[in-house]
Design a protein around this motif. Structure first.
Motif, PDB file in Angstrom:
ATOM      1  N   ALA A 170      -4.715  -2.216   1.225  1.00 34.47           N
ATOM      2  CA  ALA A 170      -3.429  -2.062   1.902  1.00 34.47           C
ATOM      3  C   ALA A 170      -3.596  -1.522   3.319  1.00 34.47           C
ATOM      4  O   ALA A 170      -3.032  -2.068   4.277  1.00 34.47           O
ATOM      5  CB  ALA A 170      -2.517  -1.136   1.091  1.00 34.47           C
ATOM      6  N   GLY A 171      -4.367  -0.432   3.473  1.00 33.22           N
ATOM      7  CA  GLY A 171      -4.497   0.207   4.779  1.00 33.22           C
ATOM      8  C   GLY A 171      -5.113  -0.684   5.835  1.00 33.22           C
ATOM      9  O   GLY A 171      -4.525  -0.882   6.918  1.00 33.22           O
ATOM     10  N   PRO A 172      -6.298  -1.250   5.608  1.00 29.11           N
ATOM     11  CA  PRO A 172      -6.887  -2.148   6.601  1.00 29.11           C
ATOM     12  C   PRO A 172      -6.052  -3.405   6.850  1.00 29.11           C
ATOM     13  O   PRO A 172      -6.043  -3.923   7.970  1.00 29.11           O
ATOM     14  CB  PRO A 172      -8.248  -2.477   5.995  1.00 29.11           C
ATOM     15  CG  PRO A 172      -8.598  -1.244   5.223  1.00 29.11           C
ATOM     16  CD  PRO A 172      -7.289  -0.828   4.607  1.00 29.11           C
ATOM     17  N   ALA A 173      -5.353  -3.914   5.829  1.00 27.63           N
ATOM     18  CA  ALA A 173      -4.472  -5.066   6.061  1.00 27.63           C
ATOM     19  C   ALA A 173      -3.354  -4.687   7.029  1.00 27.63           C
ATOM     20  O   ALA A 173      -3.023  -5.447   7.952  1.00 27.63           O
ATOM     21  CB  ALA A 173      -3.890  -5.568   4.747  1.00 27.63           C
ATOM     22  N   LEU A 174      -2.765  -3.504   6.835  1.00 25.29           N
ATOM     23  CA  LEU A 174      -1.753  -3.036   7.781  1.00 25.29           C
ATOM     24  C   LEU A 174      -2.361  -2.853   9.163  1.00 25.29           C
ATOM     25  O   LEU A 174      -1.750  -3.229  10.180  1.00 25.29           O
ATOM     26  CB  LEU A 174      -1.149  -1.723   7.288  1.00 25.29           C
ATOM     27  CG  LEU A 174      -0.111  -1.088   8.224  1.00 25.29           C
ATOM     28  CD1 LEU A 174       1.115  -1.971   8.353  1.00 25.29           C
ATOM     29  CD2 LEU A 174       0.282   0.304   7.732  1.00 25.29           C
TER      30      LEU A 174
END
Length: 366
Positions: free
Chosen positions: A12-16
Motif C-alpha cells: 500500500a505505502g509504496p503504491a501510494l
C-alpha cells in the motif's frame, strides 16, 4: 511541493508513493524492517486492481511472475485425496481468470523498483510520535531526526502504529474473526509440481503450494482460536505443536515451521472504523480497512486505495479535509463489499458471484 510521510513499506505505502510522486508530491516512506521483507503468501490482484498495476506499467511483469498452478487436491486427515480440480484453486480462484496470483515479495519488489529513484525510503525506522498544528505534522522517529510533513499516511498494516498514535488503541477497531493464519516457506519435500494440496482436520488445516520453479513450498496453516497474545515465539510454538498433531506430513511441516526464517503468524481480523482520517493524518489499506486474508482482497484494496487517495490529493492538494472526505466517499462502498467476502461463508470461500461483484465495484475514473 507538498510533503507526505507514508508509514509502511509493503504494498500500500509504496503504491501510494508511486502515484503521489507522479502528481508532484515529495514523498518519504518509513519502514520498520531493515529492507524489503521476504516471504509471505501468494496474493491476488483482481478486477479494478489490475487496472491500477497496468497504469503503473507493472502488468506485463506481474503476469510473467504469476503462479502457474495446474490445479489442486483436497485431502482428508490421512492424506487421501477426496477432491481435485484442474479448473480452480482455493488460493486464486478460477485458473482461466484474467486475475493474477503473485508472491507478495515479488509485487513488493516490483513497486519498490518503480519508486526507489524518486522516493525517499527510511528503512529500519518507525514513527514514535505525531504532533499536528496548523502548518503540518511534526513526526518523531525512533532513529531519524524529527521532521515536519504536510500530511501523514499510515499504510502500516493490521497493527498500524500511525493508527494507534492518531486514533487510539487497536482494540477499538480490530474485529477478531475466530482464527489465525501462519505462513512460512520450506524446501519442496513433497515434490509438488505446479499443484496445490489442501487438508483440514477438525479446527486446523493448511494449503501448500510450490513456488520458484517448484523448488520451494509456501505453507499457509490456519487454526481456530480466540485472541492470543502477540508474542512471536509463543505463536510459533502453538503452530509447531498443532502441525505436529496432524497425521499426514505433520511432523515435517512442524519442523519446517520451527526453523523457517520467514515464519509469520497473526490473527484473522478486520479493521472497521467510522473515519479513516483525523486532521492531516489518513489511513490506507490494512491500517484503515483490513479485510483479512479470508477475503482474498487485501492487496487489491491496498492498490486501489492508493490510486484513489493520490488522485483525490492531486485534485485538491491544498485542502486535506476535502481530500480525505472524497477518498472515503469513493472507497467505503468498495471496502464494504470486499470485507464482506471474509464473512459470507464461514469456513469456506465466498461465492464466485460475490467475488466478481466486489472486485469490480469501483471505477478508477469515477
Amino acid at each position: 511541493m507538498r510533503t507526505v510521510l507514508v508509514s509502511g513499506g509493503g504494498i500500500a505505502g509504496p503504491a501510494l508513493a508511486y502515484w503521489l510522486n507522479r502528481h508532484g508530491f515529495a514523498v518519504t516512506v518509513v519502514e520498520r524492517g531493515t529492507g524489503l521483507r521476504p516471504g509471505g503468501q501468494a496474493v491476488d490482484v483482481r478486477g479494478v486492481a489490475l487496472d491500477v498495476i497496468e497504469r503503473m506499467g507493472l502488468l506485463p511483469e506481474a503476469r510473467a511472475a504469476r503462479t502457474t498452478m495446474r490445479g489442486m487436491s483436497v485431502l482428508d486427515a490421512d492424506g487421501k485425496e477426496i477432491h481435485r480440480s484442474t479448473e480452480a484453486t482455493y488460493s486464486s480462484g478460477r485458473l482461466d481468470s484474467d486475475d493474477i496470483e503473485v508472491l507478495r515479495e515479488d509485487l513488493v519488489r516490483m513497486i519498490h523498483e518503480r519508486t526507489r529513484e524518486d522516493v525517499e525510503y527510511l528503512f529500519g525506522d518507525t514513527v514514535t510520535a505525531l504532533d499536528e498544528d496548523e502548518k503540518g505534522v511534526r513526526v518523531d522517529f525512533a532513529r531519524a531526526e524529527s521532521r515536519t510533513f504536510d500530511l501523514v499516511v499510515g499504510a502500516d498494516g493490521l497493527h498500524s502504529t500511525v493508527r494507534r498514535l492518531a486514533f487510539g488503541p487497536e482494540e477499538r477497531f480490530s474485529h477478531h474473526l475466530g482464527s489465525y493464519l501462519s505462513v512460512f516457506g520450506t524446501d519442496n519435500f513433497l515434490a509438488l509440481e505446479d499443484w496445490q494440496v489442501w487438508l483440514r482436520d477438525g479446527d486446523i488445516g493448511y494449503g501448500i503450494m510450490p513456488v520458484r520453479g517448484n523448488t520451494e513450498l509456501r505453507v499457509a496453516f490456519g487454526f481456530e482460536s480466540g485472541p492470543l497474545a502477540r508474542d512471536a515465539d509463543a505463536l510459533r510454538g502453538i503452530v509447531t505443536e498443532r502441525l505436529a498433531s496432524l497425521r499426514w506430513e505433520g511432523a515435517r511441516l512442524a519442523e519446517a515451521a520451527l526453523h523457517a526464517p520467514d515464519f509469520y503468524c497473526d490473527a484473522m481480523a478486520q479493521i472497521r472504523m467510522d473515519h479513516w482520517s483525523r486532521g492531516r493524518v489518513a489511513l490506507l489499506g490494512d491500517a484503515g480497512y483490513c479485510p483479512s486474508p479470508l477475503s482474498g482482497q487485501g492487496t487489491s484494496l491496498a492498490l486501489v486505495g492508493a490510486h484513489v487517495l493520490a488522485g483525490c490529493l492531486a485534485q485538491s492538494p491544498g485542502d486535506h479535509a476535502a481530500v480525505f472526505t472524497r477518498y472515503e466517499e469513493r472507497m467505503r462502498p468498495f471496502v464494504a463489499l470486499n470485507q464482506s467476502l471474509a464473512t459470507e461463508n464461514p469456513g469456506g470461500p465466498a461465492a464466485e458471484e460475490s467475488v466478481e461483484l466486489a472486485k469490480n465495484a469501483l471505477s478508477l475514473d469515477g
